[in-house]
Design a protein around this motif. Structure first.
Motif, short mmCIF file in Angstrom:
data_model
loop_
_atom_site.label_atom_id
_atom_site.label_comp_id
_atom_site.label_asym_id
_atom_site.label_seq_id
_atom_site.Cartn_x
_atom_site.Cartn_y
_atom_site.Cartn_z
N GLU A 188 0.51 -1.63 -0.06
CA GLU A 188 0.01 -0.13 0.41
C GLU A 188 0.99 0.97 0.30
N GLU A 189 1.82 1.34 0.90
CA GLU A 189 3.25 2.17 1.14
C GLU A 189 3.68 2.47 -0.18
N GLN A 190 3.92 1.13 -1.61
CA GLN A 190 4.98 1.13 -2.70
C GLN A 190 3.92 1.92 -3.37
N ILE A 191 2.39 1.61 -3.49
CA ILE A 191 1.36 2.07 -5.01
C ILE A 191 1.37 3.43 -4.31
N LYS A 192 0.98 3.28 -2.67
CA LYS A 192 0.24 5.47 -2.28
C LYS A 192 -0.97 4.83 -2.81
N ILE A 193 -1.81 3.97 -2.07
CA ILE A 193 -3.52 3.03 -2.19
C ILE A 193 -3.79 2.59 -0.86
N THR A 194 -4.74 2.29 -0.72
CA THR A 194 -5.63 1.56 0.41
C THR A 194 -6.67 0.58 -0.80
N PHE A 195 -6.32 -0.66 0.35
CA PHE A 195 -6.82 -1.37 -0.59
C PHE A 195 -8.46 -1.74 0.39
N ASP A 196 -8.89 -1.82 -0.22
CA ASP A 196 -10.24 -1.87 0.48
C ASP A 196 -10.36 -4.18 0.87
N GLU A 197 -11.27 -4.50 1.52
CA GLU A 197 -11.21 -5.48 2.26
C GLU A 197 -11.43 -6.41 1.15
N ARG A 198 -11.66 -6.61 -0.14
CA ARG A 198 -11.54 -7.69 -0.90
C ARG A 198 -10.07 -8.23 -2.01
N GLN A 199 -9.74 -6.13 -1.79
CA GLN A 199 -8.78 -6.34 -2.55
C GLN A 199 -7.55 -7.01 -1.15
N ALA A 200 -7.81 -7.32 0.10
CA ALA A 200 -6.71 -7.17 0.77
C ALA A 200 -6.87 -8.80 0.81
N ALA A 201 -7.88 -8.80 0.83
CA ALA A 201 -8.21 -10.22 1.19
C ALA A 201 -7.78 -10.97 -0.26
N ALA A 202 -7.73 -10.80 -1.53
CA ALA A 202 -7.29 -11.46 -2.80
C ALA A 202 -5.48 -10.91 -2.57
N LEU A 203 -4.99 -10.49 -1.75
CA LEU A 203 -4.06 -10.51 -1.60
C LEU A 203 -3.35 -11.53 -1.26
N HIS A 204 -3.91 -11.80 0.20
CA HIS A 204 -3.26 -12.00 1.55
C HIS A 204 -3.29 -13.89 0.52
N MET A 205 -4.35 -13.58 -0.07
CA MET A 205 -4.94 -15.27 -0.57
C MET A 205 -3.23 -15.49 -1.50
N ALA A 206 -3.13 -14.49 -2.53
CA ALA A 206 -2.06 -15.17 -3.31
C ALA A 206 -0.46 -15.18 -2.76
N LEU A 207 -1.02 -14.34 -1.80
CA LEU A 207 0.51 -14.47 -0.99
C LEU A 207 1.16 -15.97 -0.74
N THR A 208 -0.34 -16.63 0.13
CA THR A 208 -0.17 -17.64 1.53
C THR A 208 -1.14 -19.25 0.85
N ASP A 209 -1.35 -19.74 -0.50
CA ASP A 209 -1.95 -20.12 -1.25
C ASP A 209 -1.53 -20.71 -2.70
N LYS A 210 -0.51 -21.68 -2.78
CA LYS A 210 0.28 -22.10 -4.18
C LYS A 210 -0.97 -21.76 -5.66
N VAL A 211 -2.11 -21.88 -4.84
CA VAL A 211 -2.49 -21.77 -6.80
C VAL A 211 -4.26 -21.24 -5.96
N SER A 212 -4.45 -19.56 -6.95
CA SER A 212 -5.54 -18.81 -6.38
C SER A 212 -6.74 -18.15 -6.89
N ILE A 213 -7.22 -17.45 -7.43
CA ILE A 213 -8.32 -17.11 -8.56
C ILE A 213 -8.52 -15.71 -7.93
N ILE A 214 -8.46 -14.24 -9.00
CA ILE A 214 -8.93 -13.07 -8.22
C ILE A 214 -9.49 -12.57 -9.89
N THR A 215 -11.10 -13.27 -9.56
CA THR A 215 -12.14 -12.45 -10.47
C THR A 215 -12.57 -11.37 -10.75
N GLY A 216 -12.70 -10.44 -11.04
CA GLY A 216 -14.22 -9.41 -11.08
C GLY A 216 -14.46 -9.19 -12.66
#
Length: 745
Positions: A325-353
């Motif tokens: 968030e500091e690097q991009i100068k943005i505050t993630f909403d709840e779903r964006q943060a959840a998507a990032l947590h998922m992609a950083l902790t799961d070997k395979v993940s899907i982000i759709t929208g």
């Protein structure tokens, strides 16, 4: 001249006549059927004669022997309806010059034809064929050009033989060059041995053409070879519609209707093909082997990725997300943060929208986070344009899947695959909705088991053109962690394009600007096809360039649901070419006129040229002497022989399916009731999201409403979701990071 339309029949008792004359002009020529209208000059006859009939091959300057009767055409008057049109090589110097100047031989244009005839006279053609070394006596011909002329002369003779052979068996002449490129000098021998090889080996030759040849050659209609070829053809038609398999009873029923062969014979043929492993039977499902193997490969690879640990220590997502968030100068909403947590902790993940919900922002954050660890991140997409957008948004290199896997024309396969993985720690794949089952299997097969995989795509877009529904199946299996982003961040900047895309997704009618407000989305009511075409041409040639400054040749894309009919891409391309690029150097092939500055689209994967189905480019040069066309695909320059131009169609207008994965500065979208068979929500949604700065929708309110209300997606027959459940179902917890179930349809 008679380009089409009925002629009044000649009297039955009218005597047949014969003429022999020099072909002066070819007024019309269908490469598919051989139907020809030409003018010939007959010695001692002052006026030219218009000849109408079918001819396997014809060039100006040739001598044409014809037999037939005179008829009176309602529009064009008297003309000669030929039941025999037979061309012979010219013998006079004038005829030879016209013959060579017609562009039939690579390396010879009008200037070179004149030089050759000036030097060799009536002996020119003999010199080319029998004594080609003497060609270097002519100014401008060296060893390389001499070899080109000699090879082209041999090829043209062979192609003509194939044309005559095919026409004798009821097949159009336009396919002869492709057949020659595939089989060479053995073409006629191979076709005679097994004509059904044509539909397997030669692009653009279908089963029905091969079947005509086979029946004409005397192959029995109930033969085993015809039954087997017909079954595979019917199954292929199912895959063309996006299915991966067909139920055995339906396959037999469809083949019976097509071939008029008893079901018992077809069942025997099916059993034989399964025994020979040309088809795969799984319960009642019948697969083409490559699709069966691809589904299994996808499920197995995802299971392998899930059970294999990474080679790097885990990333603490609770620290990494605030850092990003500091690097991009943005505050993630709840779903964006959840998507990032998922992609950083799961070997395979899907982000759709949908559009504007922050998928690209998530990709950029992942690139920054993994990059800080000095991990190798590979970004890929199915098309060049999608990869380029990915690269621009993340400031990190991205490539197409084909280039990442390094396709080798020499081996006709990807260099990377099982046993030779692509080097990388993290793989992020965008526009996954576009990817069919075979390509996804190839991509996954090239990944190290220890790597992290993040799949990104819009589940509401049209599915892939090829077989399968990969993104939907992956989500529907509920075996892979998935987050669906919904909050629209681009709304303030994206205007009505983004808002209307989401309106459509929710089944709501589109918004239009009020009064004279500036907007990025406009709707123009037009009900009749003539009104639609008139409004379209006005927008593309005048209104949009004048008001918004977009270049109509390079920046405005017309989209339509289908290829055929008055409002289909084929007809619109003719009209738009006449309006936007009517003059300049050109070549006519395969019923189309290709001009310098034309926008064209590749319609098949050509790995030798590194151009792929859906790539769009501009014609830069046309060389009539060397018989080739130079096309620029976003900086990638490709040379096409004139005989290869059937791989290119005009792209001023294209189908919505062909636009997948691309974005255009301005889109003009046609939605009319004439398209009623194809009108559905994900079609119009996909089309609108192709426009980056401007979308102009032209059509009727009724048709737009029909499309938005129709959310019944055609189900594709695939086994991938169940295979994933079978492989991963016992592991449990795969979907625990999803904030809510995703409707996979």
């Amino acid at each position: 001249m008679a380009l089409n339309g009925p002629t009044s029949p000649a009297a039955d008792d009218a005597p047949a006549e014969e003429f022999t004359g020099t072909v002066e002009n070819i007024l019309f020529r269908s490469e598919d059927t051989g139907y020809t209208v030409c003018a010939i000059a007959i010695p001692n006859r002052p006026e030219k004669i218009t000849i109408v009939g079918h001819c396997a091959a014809i060039w100006p300057g040739e001598l044409l022997r014809t037999r037939g009767k005179w008829v009176r055409h309602k529009q064009h008057g008297m003309q000669f309806q030929a039941d025999l049109m037979e061309c012979v090589v010219p013998t006079s110097a004038r005829g030879i010059e016209r013959f060579l100047a017609s562009g039939m031989i690579r390396g010879i244009g009008k200037v070179m034809a004149k030089r050759l005839v000036t030097r060799f006279g009536e002996d020119t053609l003999r010199v080319i064929e029998k004594d080609s070394g003497r060609l270097e006596e002519v100014d401008g011909i060296g060893a390389k050009r001499r070899q080109m002329i000699k090879e082209s002369w041999i090829e043209q003779k062979a192609v003509r033989d194939i044309m005559i052979f095919l026409q004798g068996h009821g097949v159009g002449t336009g396919q002869a060059a492709r057949i020659y490129r595939q089989y060479g000098a053995q073409s006629i021998a191979i076709i005679t041995e097994n004509p059904y090889r044509l539909c397997e080996d030669v692009w653009g030759v279908g089963f029905k053409s091969a079947d005509r040849v086979a029946l004409s050659m005397g192959i029995p209609s109930h033969s085993a070879v015809r039954s087997r070829a017909g079954l595979i053809y019917v199954l292929q038609t199912f895959t063309d519609e996006g299915h991966c398999f067909c139920q055995a009873p339906e396959l037999i029923l469809q083949a019976q209707a097509l071939l008029e062969i008893p079901a018992e014979i077809l069942q025997e043929a099916l059993n034989h093909e399964v025994a020979q492993r040309n088809l795969v039977r799984e319960d009642a499902r019948i697969y083409l082997p490559y699709l069966y193997q691809a589904e299994i490969a996808i499920a197995d690879k995802i299971a392998a990725l899930r059970r294999t640990s990474t080679t790097f220590r885990p990333i603490v997502s609770e620290k990494a997300v605030p850092w990003a968030e500091e690097q991009i100068k943005i505050t993630f909403d709840e779903r964006q943060a959840a998507a990032l947590h998922m992609a950083l902790t799961d070997k395979v993940s899907i982000i759709t929208g949908g559009p504007g919900v922050g998928k690209t922002t998530i990709i950029r954050a992942l690139v920054d986070i993994y990059g800080r660890r000095n991990l190798k991140v590979c970004l890929a997409a199915p098309t060049g344009r999608a990869a380029k957008r990915m690269e621009e948004a993340t400031r990190h290199g991205a490539s197409t899947i084909h280039r990442l896997l390094k396709y080798s024309p020499r081996t006709n396969a990807f260099e990377h695959g099982p046993g030779h993985a692509v080097e990388g720690d993290v793989f992020i794949l965008d526009e996954v909705s576009m990817i069919d089952v075979p390509l996804m299997a190839a991509f996954l097969g090239a990944l190290p088991d220890s790597s992290v995989l993040v799949l990104v795509g819009d589940i509401d877009q049209l599915p892939s053109v090829g077989p399968g529904n990969v993104l939907r199946d992956l989500i529907q299996s509920e075996q892979i962690p998935c987050v669906k982003l919904e909050h629209i961040f681009r709304q303030a900047h994206g205007g009505l394009i983004v808002q209307n895309a989401h309106h459509i997704n929710r089944g709501e009618f589109i918004e239009t600007p009020t009064g004279d407000d500036e907007s990025d989305f406009y709707f123009f009511e037009a009900r009749e096809p003539e009104q639609v075409v008139k409004r379209l041409l006005d927008l593309v040639t005048k209104h949009i360039p004048d008001k918004f400054g977009f270049d109509p040749l390079a920046e405005i894309q017309v989209l339509t649901p289908m290829r055929k009919n008055e409002l289909g891409a084929d007809n619109l391309n003719v009209l738009l070419q006449e309006a936007l690029n009517p003059h300049g150097p050109h070549v006519s092939r395969f019923g189309r006129i290709y001009r310098v500055r034309d926008r064209v689209m590749q319609i098949r994967n050509n790995y030798d040229k590194e151009t792929f189905n859906g790539d769009v480019g501009l014609v830069m040069e046309i060389d009539p002497d060397d018989q080739n066309v130079l096309v620029n695909f976003d900086g990638h320059e490709v040379v096409y022989d004139f005989a290869e131009l059937d791989e290119l169609v005009h792209a001023y207008a294209c189908s919505i399916h062909k636009s997948q994965g691309s974005e255009y500065p301005a889109v003009v979208l046609l939605i009319a009731t004439q398209h009623f068979k194809l009108l559905q929500r994900n079609l119009i949604y996909t089309a609108i999201t192709r426009g980056r700065k401007l979308v102009c929708l032209v059509g009727s309110t009724k048709a737009v409403g029909m499309a938005i209300r129709n959310n019944e997606m055609r189900l594709r027959r695939t086994g991938l979701a169940q295979r994933l459940i079978d492989r991963l179902g016992s592991s449990g917890g795969a979907g625990q990071r999803r904030l809510e179930p995703v409707d996979a349809g």
